[in-house]
Design a protein around this motif. Structure first.
Motif, PDB file in Angstrom:
ATOM      1  N   THR A 330      37.249  40.733  32.330  1.00 22.85           N
ATOM      2  CA  THR A 330      37.734  40.131  33.562  1.00 22.85           C
ATOM      3  C   THR A 330      37.083  40.827  34.757  1.00 22.85           C
ATOM      4  O   THR A 330      37.029  42.059  34.825  1.00 22.85           O
ATOM      5  N   ILE A 331      36.560  40.024  35.667  1.00 23.02           N
ATOM      6  CA  ILE A 331      35.988  40.537  36.915  1.00 23.02           C
ATOM      7  C   ILE A 331      36.843  39.964  38.039  1.00 23.02           C
ATOM      8  O   ILE A 331      36.719  38.784  38.383  1.00 23.02           O
ATOM      9  N   ASN A 332      37.736  40.773  38.593  1.00 22.17           N
ATOM     10  CA  ASN A 332      38.583  40.243  39.665  1.00 22.17           C
ATOM     11  C   ASN A 332      38.411  41.075  40.937  1.00 22.17           C
ATOM     12  O   ASN A 332      37.517  41.894  41.035  1.00 22.17           O
ATOM     13  N   HIS A 333      39.249  40.769  41.947  1.00 21.41           N
ATOM     14  CA  HIS A 333      39.116  41.340  43.297  1.00 21.41           C
ATOM     15  C   HIS A 333      37.803  40.898  43.947  1.00 21.41           C
ATOM     16  O   HIS A 333      37.224  41.628  44.758  1.00 21.41           O
ATOM     17  N   ILE A 334      37.324  39.690  43.616  1.00 20.43           N
ATOM     18  CA  ILE A 334      36.030  39.224  44.148  1.00 20.43           C
ATOM     19  C   ILE A 334      36.195  37.952  44.983  1.00 20.43           C
ATOM     20  O   ILE A 334      35.267  37.160  45.106  1.00 20.43           O
ATOM     21  N   GLU A 335      37.373  37.769  45.579  1.00 18.23           N
ATOM     22  CA  GLU A 335      37.614  36.557  46.369  1.00 18.23           C
ATOM     23  C   GLU A 335      36.607  36.403  47.498  1.00 18.23           C
ATOM     24  O   GLU A 335      36.331  35.279  47.939  1.00 18.23           O
ATOM     25  N   GLU A 336      36.035  37.515  47.991  1.00 21.96           N
ATOM     26  CA  GLU A 336      35.023  37.472  49.042  1.00 21.96           C
ATOM     27  C   GLU A 336      33.862  36.559  48.659  1.00 21.96           C
ATOM     28  O   GLU A 336      33.199  35.955  49.520  1.00 21.96           O
ATOM     29  N   ASP A 364      41.159  35.111  42.052  1.00 20.25           N
ATOM     30  CA  ASP A 364      40.300  36.087  42.714  1.00 20.25           C
ATOM     31  C   ASP A 364      39.232  36.621  41.785  1.00 20.25           C
ATOM     32  O   ASP A 364      38.724  37.723  41.972  1.00 20.25           O
ATOM     33  N   GLY A 365      38.866  35.809  40.767  1.00 20.49           N
ATOM     34  CA  GLY A 365      37.870  36.331  39.860  1.00 20.49           C
ATOM     35  C   GLY A 365      37.456  35.405  38.740  1.00 20.49           C
ATOM     36  O   GLY A 365      37.623  34.184  38.808  1.00 20.49           O
TER      37      GLY A 365
END
Length: 426
Positions: A330-336, A364-365
């Protein structure tokens, strides 16, 4: 342009990638506002970086190419003239956001426009802090076009609500041209090329923990800048060599700034065979070589939120590499990434799904189920250079050819990408 890519073998050899895009932009901006001659060597010859040059030429800054360098004859901002035309940012988010900080302090009006993609990207994140300093910026819906009526600003202390080196740099540039001390507080460390480059031009800047303070109205002097290879461009070959059997690649003279090496750190934790060597420094910027070999067994890992800013541009490549691990990642915290040239979460997922990857989008990911073979497909890159290049790297391991329908978008950051691919594809 439509590009057909056939699987042909491993990546082998030594390569140098084009100059760093972030450093190229900043070298022109600092050279333009300084007094005296600045020469920029190994400047990135791309559409995005040329937008920055053209913007300053519109304000009567003398910039020319001479003897394999970009030469800037700076006279200071006092000699800038009002642009006679709209300042066309093209697709360059770095140009528009950093330039906004400078324009907000100048005694004239300017209008910034961009292409369809850039005109959808949010500008309030830079408008809001500049407005807190007193800037007069008109944007009907928080996007381009944007009108700036420059004036004398006030210093501020500002905590970044999102991790953004572009917003940080816009505030620092505005603070540099404003009387008093301006401080930016960043919750997570973002790329720091602005802070490392300012001393090259004679400016003083202080960092205490996550607080960065710039003193206003310092006199900057022209200097010489060597632009190292762009580690974001190098990352395509890092990913390609890691997942393509038989590959072994050395990338020379690339920037190894620790705020940009997050992708290397993550790949190494996944088991990738990567070695780095710092060989020199340009100011405070470390430069060196990267050696990468194919890794047969990669493992999924957990990624912490504080790491994301160090490899945000490489997330599509990380998702591709994750398709080759045994297990779920899982790759999250990438909403940017939803606010880049495309919604890069969505376009990464859709592109890899086209190749048969087991991948899904979350708020978010991205979640990737690795261990499934990839097949070729006809894909559209949605005008996003990083998606197009990620698809080209995926073609190294797909069982059938890949066609990229809109590969022209690659020119904004890596014009000779396909030439370099051909040179090391054995």
């Amino acid at each position: 342009m439509k590009t057909l890519i056939n699987k042909q073998g491993a990546l082998k050899g030594t390569i140098e990638v084009p100059g760093d895009k972030s450093i190229s932009h900043r070298s022109i901006m600092l050279g333009a506002i300084s007094k005296g001659e600045t020469n920029v060597y190994n400047f990135l010859q791309s559409e995005d970086s040329f937008r920055t040059i053209k913007a300053f030429q519109e304000m009567d800054v003398q910039i020319e190419k001479k003897d394999h360098a970009i030469r800037i004859l700076g006279k200071g901002v006092q000699h800038f003239t009002p642009p006679k035309n709209e300042l066309d940012m093209g697709n360059s988010g770095t140009t528009v956001r950093l330039l906004s900080g400078i324009l907000s302090t100048l005694p004239f009006e300017s209008k910034l426009v961009g292409d369809d993609s850039l005109s959808r990207r949010p500008m309030n994140r830079v408008i809001d802090p500049l407005a807190d300093m007193g800037a007069l910026i008109d944007s009907s819906n928080g996007t381009l076009p944007m009108n700036i009526k420059g004036k004398k600003l006030n210093p501020i202390t500002y905590k970044l609500p999102v991790d953004s080196a572009q917003v940080k740099s816009a505030i620092l540039f505005a603070g540099l041209l404003t009387e008093g001390n301006t401080t930016v507080i960043e919750p997570n460390i973002t790329r720091d090329h602005t802070e490392r480059m300012l001393p090259i031009f004679g400016a003083s800047i202080q960092r205490k923990g996550n607080n960065i303070t710039i003193e206003g109205l310092q006199d900057l002097k022209g200097s010489n800048v060597y632009v190292p290879g762009d580690i974001s461009s190098a990352s395509f070959w890092l990913a390609g060599a890691t997942i393509t059997p038989g590959s072994e690649v050395t990338i020379q003279n690339v920037g190894l700034n620790p705020t940009r090496t997050g992708f290397i750190d993550v790949l190494k934790r996944m088991g990738a065979n990567i070695e780095t060597e710092i060989t020199s420094y340009e100011g405070d910027e470390p430069i060196g070589h990267i050696h990468v070999r194919y890794t047969e067994s990669l493992v999924p890992i957990k990624i912490d939120e504080h790491e994301i800013a160090k490899f945000i541009d490489e997330v599509p490549l990380l998702a591709l590499v994750a398709t080759q691990v045994n297990g779920s990642m899982t790759i999250n915290h990438i909403e940017e990434l939803r606010h880049k040239e495309s919604d890069r979460i969505n376009t990464t997922v859709n592109t890899l799904k086209s190749f048969g990857a087991k991948i899904k989008e979350i708020n978010d990911g991205i979640v990737v189920e690795g261990g499934h073979p990839l097949n070729g497909a006809d894909i559209k890159a949605f005008g996003d250079h990083r998606i197009a290049m990620m698809a080209a790297i995926a073609s190294l391991i797909t069982r059938t050819p890949v066609t990229i329908k809109d590969s022209d978008c690659i020119k904004v950051s890596y014009p000779n990408f396909f030439d370099d691919l051909t040179s090391i594809l054995k």
